[in-house]
Design a protein around this motif. Structure first.
Motif, PDB file in Angstrom:
ATOM      1  N   SER A   1     -51.318  36.577 -37.521  1.00  0.00           N
ATOM      2  CA  SER A   1     -52.643  36.719 -36.905  1.00  0.00           C
ATOM      3  C   SER A   1     -53.562  35.599 -37.364  1.00  0.00           C
ATOM      4  CB  SER A   1     -53.252  38.082 -37.247  1.00  0.00           C
ATOM      5  OG  SER A   1     -53.416  38.228 -38.642  1.00  0.00           O
ATOM      6  N   VAL A   2     -54.717  35.510 -36.712  1.00  0.00           N
ATOM      7  CA  VAL A   2     -55.701  34.469 -37.018  1.00  0.00           C
ATOM      8  C   VAL A   2     -56.488  34.849 -38.266  1.00  0.00           C
ATOM      9  CG1 VAL A   2     -57.761  33.275 -36.180  1.00  0.00           C
ATOM     10  CG2 VAL A   2     -55.886  33.787 -34.607  1.00  0.00           C
ATOM     11  N   VAL A   3     -56.850  33.826 -39.047  1.00  0.00           N
ATOM     12  CA  VAL A   3     -57.651  34.048 -40.236  1.00  0.00           C
ATOM     13  C   VAL A   3     -58.644  32.894 -40.373  1.00  0.00           C
ATOM     14  CG1 VAL A   3     -56.123  32.810 -41.847  1.00  0.00           C
ATOM     15  CG2 VAL A   3     -57.490  34.728 -42.677  1.00  0.00           C
ATOM     16  N   PHE A   4     -59.810  33.172 -40.974  1.00  0.00           N
ATOM     17  CA  PHE A   4     -60.858  32.160 -41.119  1.00  0.00           C
ATOM     18  C   PHE A   4     -61.246  32.016 -42.589  1.00  0.00           C
ATOM     19  CE2 PHE A   4     -61.266  33.680 -36.773  1.00  0.00           C
ATOM     20  CZ  PHE A   4     -61.375  32.488 -36.070  1.00  0.00           C
ATOM     21  N   PRO A   5     -60.620  31.099 -43.330  1.00  0.00           N
ATOM     22  CA  PRO A   5     -60.981  30.896 -44.734  1.00  0.00           C
ATOM     23  C   PRO A   5     -62.349  30.211 -44.873  1.00  0.00           C
ATOM     24  CG  PRO A   5     -58.750  30.090 -44.270  1.00  0.00           C
ATOM     25  CD  PRO A   5     -59.416  30.327 -42.955  1.00  0.00           C
ATOM     26  N   ILE A   6     -63.194  30.765 -45.734  1.00  0.00           N
ATOM     27  CA  ILE A   6     -64.479  30.151 -46.081  1.00  0.00           C
ATOM     28  C   ILE A   6     -64.629  30.235 -47.591  1.00  0.00           C
ATOM     29  CG2 ILE A   6     -65.649  30.602 -43.895  1.00  0.00           C
ATOM     30  CD1 ILE A   6     -66.933  33.055 -45.204  1.00  0.00           C
ATOM     31  N   GLY A   7     -65.228  29.205 -48.198  1.00  0.00           N
ATOM     32  CA  GLY A   7     -65.334  29.249 -49.644  1.00  0.00           C
ATOM     33  C   GLY A   7     -66.200  28.171 -50.242  1.00  0.00           C
ATOM     34  N   LEU A   8     -66.176  28.134 -51.582  1.00  0.00           N
ATOM     35  CA  LEU A   8     -66.950  27.188 -52.368  1.00  0.00           C
ATOM     36  C   LEU A   8     -66.044  26.524 -53.397  1.00  0.00           C
ATOM     37  CD1 LEU A   8     -70.075  29.414 -53.153  1.00  0.00           C
ATOM     38  CD2 LEU A   8     -70.062  27.446 -51.617  1.00  0.00           C
ATOM     39  N   GLY A   9     -66.403  25.291 -53.787  1.00  0.00           N
ATOM     40  CA  GLY A   9     -65.627  24.620 -54.803  1.00  0.00           C
ATOM     41  C   GLY A   9     -66.433  23.553 -55.505  1.00  0.00           C
ATOM     42  N   TYR A  10     -65.824  23.011 -56.564  1.00  0.00           N
ATOM     43  CA  TYR A  10     -66.436  21.889 -57.287  1.00  0.00           C
ATOM     44  C   TYR A  10     -65.315  20.923 -57.636  1.00  0.00           C
ATOM     45  CZ  TYR A  10     -69.712  19.344 -60.215  1.00  0.00           C
ATOM     46  OH  TYR A  10     -70.541  18.373 -60.739  1.00  0.00           O
ATOM     47  N   LYS A  11     -65.456  19.656 -57.225  1.00  0.00           N
ATOM     48  CA  LYS A  11     -64.401  18.668 -57.437  1.00  0.00           C
ATOM     49  C   LYS A  11     -64.907  17.509 -58.277  1.00  0.00           C
ATOM     50  CE  LYS A  11     -65.394  16.736 -52.830  1.00  0.00           C
ATOM     51  NZ  LYS A  11     -64.823  16.482 -51.484  1.00  0.00           N
ATOM     52  N   MET A  12     -63.962  16.850 -58.978  1.00  0.00           N
ATOM     53  CA  MET A  12     -64.314  15.722 -59.834  1.00  0.00           C
ATOM     54  C   MET A  12     -63.087  14.847 -60.064  1.00  0.00           C
ATOM     55  SD  MET A  12     -64.558  17.614 -63.552  1.00  0.00           S
ATOM     56  CE  MET A  12     -65.553  18.942 -62.870  1.00  0.00           C
ATOM     57  N   LYS A  13     -63.346  13.665 -60.551  1.00  0.00           N
ATOM     58  CA  LYS A  13     -62.275  12.740 -60.890  1.00  0.00           C
ATOM     59  C   LYS A  13     -61.639  13.154 -62.202  1.00  0.00           C
ATOM     60  CE  LYS A  13     -61.383   7.786 -61.568  1.00  0.00           C
ATOM     61  NZ  LYS A  13     -61.978   6.429 -61.505  1.00  0.00           N
ATOM     62  N   LEU A  14     -60.311  13.229 -62.235  1.00  0.00           N
ATOM     63  CA  LEU A  14     -59.585  13.573 -63.452  1.00  0.00           C
ATOM     64  C   LEU A  14     -59.110  12.316 -64.173  1.00  0.00           C
ATOM     65  CD1 LEU A  14     -58.434  15.863 -65.199  1.00  0.00           C
ATOM     66  CD2 LEU A  14     -56.368  15.788 -63.777  1.00  0.00           C
ATOM     67  N   MET A  15     -58.549  11.389 -63.414  1.00  0.00           N
ATOM     68  CA  MET A  15     -58.124  10.085 -63.913  1.00  0.00           C
ATOM     69  C   MET A  15     -58.007   9.146 -62.722  1.00  0.00           C
ATOM     70  SD  MET A  15     -54.102  10.858 -64.786  1.00  0.00           S
ATOM     71  CE  MET A  15     -54.496  12.282 -65.809  1.00  0.00           C
ATOM     72  N   GLU A  16     -57.557   7.946 -62.950  1.00  0.00           N
ATOM     73  CA  GLU A  16     -57.462   6.980 -61.864  1.00  0.00           C
ATOM     74  C   GLU A  16     -56.634   7.525 -60.702  1.00  0.00           C
ATOM     75  OE1 GLU A  16     -58.553   3.511 -60.031  1.00  0.00           O
ATOM     76  OE2 GLU A  16     -59.159   4.217 -62.018  1.00  0.00           O
ATOM     77  N   ASN A  17     -57.277   7.614 -59.510  1.00  0.00           N
ATOM     78  CA  ASN A  17     -56.645   8.090 -58.274  1.00  0.00           C
ATOM     79  C   ASN A  17     -56.236   9.566 -58.306  1.00  0.00           C
ATOM     80  OD1 ASN A  17     -56.849   5.584 -56.982  1.00  0.00           O
ATOM     81  ND2 ASN A  17     -54.903   4.889 -57.842  1.00  0.00           N
ATOM     82  N   VAL A  18     -56.704  10.320 -59.275  1.00  0.00           N
ATOM     83  CA  VAL A  18     -56.365  11.743 -59.373  1.00  0.00           C
ATOM     84  C   VAL A  18     -57.651  12.557 -59.458  1.00  0.00           C
ATOM     85  CG1 VAL A  18     -55.189  13.547 -60.693  1.00  0.00           C
ATOM     86  CG2 VAL A  18     -54.167  11.267 -60.505  1.00  0.00           C
ATOM     87  N   GLY A  19     -57.747  13.566 -58.604  1.00  0.00           N
ATOM     88  CA  GLY A  19     -58.908  14.440 -58.599  1.00  0.00           C
ATOM     89  C   GLY A  19     -58.516  15.879 -58.869  1.00  0.00           C
TER      90      GLY A  19
END
Length: 223
Positions: free
Chosen positions: A146-164
């Protein structure tokens, strides 16, 4: 005049295309269900959830994303906060396989390659399909989608070179009341419990770790 206009359009298109940055990685975390069985808390992961994520950074604030997630969703009335549920003693388990596409909108400009812009809170809005087991008219199990609608919140940042790395929580409203083994069309108390007008939800909470590749996002004129 026309040649100059075409030239400007060409420059704009090439600038946008050169600004793209791709990300691919994994989701690791937990899941929990919200419905007629078990705990009444909205965010309380109790089962392992795993999956993959792919991203296409269109601008410093808009990212298109695709996710594929799997979990063995379950709950037990022994985890409930109400004595009524605890005394009832129901439980369920259901394998959930979900695929979704959508948008990730950052509150601030974000880029793994731009100093000062390597972290940001964001919101998620997606549409997808979820496959799970249901109880058929004969009381036997069958798989359905069936159909589903994901909604949410997050926080992202750099971990190391080219990796988040990111921490996120996203909710799914299923438009169904069957994930926990309910089937109000069956005249059997084993399959008719809870509120028939209250549909099921489920939640994924965890971290994503992504590797960025492709041409570094310059986002000409965007910063």
């Amino acid at each position: 005049m026309r040649k100059r206009l075409l030239f400007n359009i060409f420059i704009l298109i090439t600038s946008i295309s050169s600004a793209q940055l791709y990300e691919a990685g994994v989701f690791l975390g937990g899941s929990n269900y919200i419905g007629d069985i078990g705990s009444e808390y909205y965010i309380q992961p109790n089962r392992i959830a795993i999956g993959g994520v792919a991203k296409f950074n269109y601008t410093p604030r808009i990212t298109f994303r695709a996710t594929g997630l799997y979990t063995r969703l379950s709950d037990n009335d022994s985890r409930a906060q109400s004595s009524v549920r605890q005394d009832r003693g129901l439980q369920f388990r259901n394998s959930i396989l979900e695929a979704a596409l959508g948008v990730e909108f950052s509150f601030f400009k974000y880029s793994l390659n731009k100093t000062g812009f390597t972290q940001a809170p964001y919101i998620i809005a997606q549409v997808g399909a979820v496959n799970y087991s249901t109880i058929g008219p004969d009381g036997g199990k069958k798989r359905t989608t069936s159909v589903v609608f994901p909604i949410g919140l997050g926080y992202k940042m750099k971990l190391m070179e080219n990796v988040g790395i990111a921490l996120e929580t996203s909710f799914r409203y299923t438009f169904k009341d069957v994930i926990d083994g309910n089937n109000h069309e069956i005249d059997d108390s084993r399959f008719t419990f809870g509120n028939p007008n209250s549909d099921d939800w489920y939640v994924f909470t965890g971290i994503t770790i992504v590797y960025a590749f492709g041409r570094p996002g310059c986002y000409t004129g965007a910063f």
